[in-house]
Design a protein around this motif. Sequence first.
Motif, PDB file in Angstrom:
ATOM      1  N   THR A 145       8.171   1.677   8.084  1.00 35.89           N
ATOM      2  CA  THR A 145       8.388   2.998   8.670  1.00 35.89           C
ATOM      3  C   THR A 145       8.260   4.085   7.604  1.00 35.89           C
ATOM      4  OG1 THR A 145       9.863   2.067  10.329  1.00 35.89           O
ATOM      5  CG2 THR A 145      10.029   4.441   9.934  1.00 35.89           C
ATOM      6  N   VAL A 146       7.445   5.080   7.919  1.00 33.75           N
ATOM      7  CA  VAL A 146       7.229   6.213   7.017  1.00 33.75           C
ATOM      8  C   VAL A 146       7.647   7.474   7.762  1.00 33.75           C
ATOM      9  CG1 VAL A 146       5.493   7.531   5.736  1.00 33.75           C
ATOM     10  CG2 VAL A 146       5.309   5.047   5.870  1.00 33.75           C
ATOM     11  N   ARG A 147       8.390   8.329   7.097  1.00 34.74           N
ATOM     12  CA  ARG A 147       8.852   9.575   7.705  1.00 34.74           C
ATOM     13  C   ARG A 147       7.917  10.723   7.358  1.00 34.74           C
ATOM     14  NH1 ARG A 147      15.350   9.462   7.656  1.00 34.74           N
ATOM     15  NH2 ARG A 147      15.538   7.287   8.233  1.00 34.74           N
ATOM     16  N   ARG A 148       7.970  11.747   8.182  1.00 33.86           N
ATOM     17  CA  ARG A 148       7.121  12.936   7.984  1.00 33.86           C
ATOM     18  C   ARG A 148       7.297  13.508   6.582  1.00 33.86           C
ATOM     19  NH1 ARG A 148       3.002  13.976   9.501  1.00 33.86           N
ATOM     20  NH2 ARG A 148       3.583  13.600  11.632  1.00 33.86           N
ATOM     21  N   LYS A 149       8.522  13.612   6.088  1.00 34.38           N
ATOM     22  CA  LYS A 149       8.769  14.185   4.764  1.00 34.38           C
ATOM     23  C   LYS A 149       8.073  13.365   3.679  1.00 34.38           C
ATOM     24  CE  LYS A 149      12.439  15.767   1.635  1.00 34.38           C
ATOM     25  NZ  LYS A 149      11.501  15.954   0.599  1.00 34.38           N
ATOM     26  N   GLU A 150       8.059  12.046   3.824  1.00 36.51           N
ATOM     27  CA  GLU A 150       7.394  11.198   2.833  1.00 36.51           C
ATOM     28  C   GLU A 150       5.898  11.472   2.809  1.00 36.51           C
ATOM     29  OE1 GLU A 150       9.579   7.023   2.580  1.00 36.51           O
ATOM     30  OE2 GLU A 150       9.190   7.626   4.672  1.00 36.51           O
TER      31      GLU A 150
ATOM     32  N   MET B 289       0.846  -1.177   0.000  1.00 36.71           N
ATOM     33  CA  MET B 289       0.000   0.000   0.000  1.00 36.71           C
ATOM     34  C   MET B 289       0.890   1.237   0.000  1.00 36.71           C
ATOM     35  SD  MET B 289      -2.888   1.232   2.708  1.00 36.71           S
ATOM     36  CE  MET B 289      -3.833  -0.195   2.330  1.00 36.71           C
ATOM     37  N   ASP B 290       0.474   2.259  -0.757  1.00 31.67           N
ATOM     38  CA  ASP B 290       1.279   3.481  -0.763  1.00 31.67           C
ATOM     39  C   ASP B 290       0.769   4.472   0.290  1.00 31.67           C
ATOM     40  OD1 ASP B 290      -0.816   5.050  -1.827  1.00 31.67           O
ATOM     41  OD2 ASP B 290      -0.023   4.997  -3.848  1.00 31.67           O
ATOM     42  N   ILE B 291       1.513   5.535   0.462  1.00 36.57           N
ATOM     43  CA  ILE B 291       1.218   6.504   1.521  1.00 36.57           C
ATOM     44  C   ILE B 291      -0.120   7.186   1.300  1.00 36.57           C
ATOM     45  CG2 ILE B 291       1.989   8.677   2.567  1.00 36.57           C
ATOM     46  CD1 ILE B 291       4.878   7.665   2.104  1.00 36.57           C
ATOM     47  N   LYS B 292      -0.428   7.571   0.068  1.00 37.17           N
ATOM     48  CA  LYS B 292      -1.712   8.238  -0.186  1.00 37.17           C
ATOM     49  C   LYS B 292      -2.887   7.332   0.172  1.00 37.17           C
ATOM     50  CE  LYS B 292      -0.941  11.744  -3.647  1.00 37.17           C
ATOM     51  NZ  LYS B 292      -1.358  12.235  -4.954  1.00 37.17           N
ATOM     52  N   GLU B 293      -2.781   6.062  -0.168  1.00 33.06           N
ATOM     53  CA  GLU B 293      -3.843   5.119   0.181  1.00 33.06           C
ATOM     54  C   GLU B 293      -3.985   5.023   1.703  1.00 33.06           C
ATOM     55  OE1 GLU B 293      -3.891   1.879  -3.427  1.00 33.06           O
ATOM     56  OE2 GLU B 293      -2.270   1.752  -1.949  1.00 33.06           O
ATOM     57  N   ALA B 294      -2.856   5.002   2.392  1.00 34.16           N
ATOM     58  CA  ALA B 294      -2.873   4.934   3.852  1.00 34.16           C
ATOM     59  C   ALA B 294      -3.519   6.183   4.446  1.00 34.16           C
ATOM     60  CB  ALA B 294      -1.457   4.758   4.390  1.00 34.16           C
ATOM     61  N   LEU B 295      -3.188   7.334   3.902  1.00 37.11           N
ATOM     62  CA  LEU B 295      -3.775   8.580   4.403  1.00 37.11           C
ATOM     63  C   LEU B 295      -5.294   8.565   4.236  1.00 37.11           C
ATOM     64  CD1 LEU B 295      -1.200  11.183   3.049  1.00 37.11           C
ATOM     65  CD2 LEU B 295      -1.421  10.324   5.393  1.00 37.11           C
ATOM     66  N   GLY B 296      -5.755   8.006   3.140  1.00 36.00           N
ATOM     67  CA  GLY B 296      -7.189   7.911   2.895  1.00 36.00           C
ATOM     68  C   GLY B 296      -7.905   7.017   3.888  1.00 36.00           C
ATOM     69  N   GLN B 297      -7.164   6.166   4.586  1.00 39.42           N
ATOM     70  CA  GLN B 297      -7.765   5.264   5.573  1.00 39.42           C
ATOM     71  C   GLN B 297      -7.766   5.841   6.993  1.00 39.42           C
ATOM     72  OE1 GLN B 297      -6.363   1.230   5.478  1.00 39.42           O
ATOM     73  NE2 GLN B 297      -6.471   1.135   3.256  1.00 39.42           N
ATOM     74  N   LEU B 298      -7.128   6.981   7.182  1.00 38.85           N
ATOM     75  CA  LEU B 298      -7.107   7.579   8.516  1.00 38.85           C
ATOM     76  C   LEU B 298      -8.497   8.060   8.908  1.00 38.85           C
ATOM     77  CD1 LEU B 298      -3.805   9.652   8.411  1.00 38.85           C
ATOM     78  CD2 LEU B 298      -4.188   7.419   9.468  1.00 38.85           C
ATOM     79  N   ASP B 299      -8.805   7.921  10.178  1.00 34.19           N
ATOM     80  CA  ASP B 299     -10.103   8.317  10.723  1.00 34.19           C
ATOM     81  C   ASP B 299      -9.968   9.684  11.386  1.00 34.19           C
ATOM     82  OD1 ASP B 299     -12.468   8.658  12.143  1.00 34.19           O
ATOM     83  OD2 ASP B 299     -12.348   6.738  13.178  1.00 34.19           O
ATOM     84  N   PRO B 300     -10.652  10.707  10.868  1.00 33.50           N
ATOM     85  CA  PRO B 300     -10.522  12.041  11.464  1.00 33.50           C
ATOM     86  C   PRO B 300     -11.037  12.114  12.904  1.00 33.50           C
ATOM     87  CG  PRO B 300     -12.219  12.037   9.763  1.00 33.50           C
ATOM     88  CD  PRO B 300     -11.551  10.700   9.724  1.00 33.50           C
TER      89      PRO B 300
END
Length: 65
Positions: free
Chosen positions: A36-41, A1-12
């Motif tokens: 591990t994902v870094r803030r810059k990524e 899974m890429d970072i954008k997909e992961a962000l889309g799964q976050l619950d506000p």
Amino acid sequence: MDIKEALGQLDPFNDEQWTDAGVPATKAVSEIVGKTVRRKEITDAAPKFTRENPDLSALTDEKPK
């Protein structure tokens, strides 16, 4: 899974997935991505994305026509 997909799964509504500044917690994104994902990524993948602004578009150098 890429970072954008992961962000889309976050619950506000899940405080553990966000920092006090309203940006995604790197721990939460890393758990979803599976590494591990870094803030810059995260910022590079979706620079406008915050808890209040779920905009997953990336900034580009192109000007609108």
